[in-house]
Design an enzyme around this catalytic site. Structure first.
Site, mmCIF file in Angstrom:
data_model
loop_
_atom_site.group_PDB
_atom_site.id
_atom_site.type_symbol
_atom_site.label_atom_id
_atom_site.label_comp_id
_atom_site.label_asym_id
_atom_site.label_seq_id
_atom_site.Cartn_x
_atom_site.Cartn_y
_atom_site.Cartn_z
ATOM 1 N N SER A 75 0.831 -1.217 0.000
ATOM 2 C CA SER A 75 0.000 0.000 0.000
ATOM 3 C C SER A 75 0.861 1.261 0.000
ATOM 4 C CB SER A 75 -0.945 0.002 1.204
ATOM 5 O OG SER A 75 -0.217 -0.024 2.403
ATOM 6 N N GLU B 47 -0.026 -12.696 -0.989
ATOM 7 C CA GLU B 47 -0.592 -12.764 -2.336
ATOM 8 C C GLU B 47 0.376 -13.446 -3.292
ATOM 9 O OE1 GLU B 47 -3.179 -8.650 -1.788
ATOM 10 O OE2 GLU B 47 -1.415 -8.636 -3.084
#
Length: 167
Positions: free
Chosen positions: A24, A88
């Site tokens: 992020s 991920e």
């Protein structure tokens, strides 16, 4: 170009072209890339475009990782510090082994060392020439041969988003 339907109903059945896995803290680069790819008619899955209030982060992201044709791993300056991006990547690599086809595409955009388990993968380098990387990635998603992409990059030498899609 018709915009991608991001309604709750559409999300259930959609198989995006590309999932953008990232830290992020590298969001500025990732937003620009997502917008430019969408302009190039690539259906991009970006967390802030897809996740709705009340959604389970784990469930929505897991489903998107399984449904997306490709999963890009944005190796920015903050990638190593992101537990989500690391998780991920693990799921994407497991899926790639399971399906026995290329799914994971590393994208270099920062001063980060390529993790050892990705060293054998060809990556797209956005550090020196953003628009060349964009053309290569969009072309790959659209099924353009590597030879044709490289010729287009050489001839057109894209310097902005408009010239990128003309290739």
């Amino acid at each position: 170009m018709e915009p991608v339907d991001r309604s709750v109903q559409a999300r259930v059945h959609r198989s995006p072209d590309l999932f953008l896995s990232h830290s992020s803290r590298d969001k500025e680069f990732v937003r620009k890339l997502a917008e430019d790819l969408a302009f190039c008619e690539v259906d991009v899955w970006l967390d802030e475009w897809e996740i709705q209030a009340g959604d389970s982060l784990y469930d929505v992201i897991t489903k998107a990782l399984e449904q997306s044709r490709y999963i890009t791993v944005v190796l920015g300056d903050n990638f190593a510090d992101s537990k989500w991006a690391s998780d991920e990547l693990k799921q994407a690599l497991a899926r790639e082994r399971r399906e026995n086809r290329v799914i994971v595409i590393p994208l270099l955009c920062g001063k980060v060392a390529v993790p050892a388990f990705l060293e054998d993968k060809l990556y797209l380098d956005f550090r020196k020439d953003y628009y060349h990387g964009l053309v290569r990635l969009a072309g790959m998603v659209h099924g353009v041969t590597r030879q044709h992409i490289e010729e287009a990059v050489r001839v057109i030498n894209p310097q902005d988003i408009r010239s990128s899609i003309e290739s």
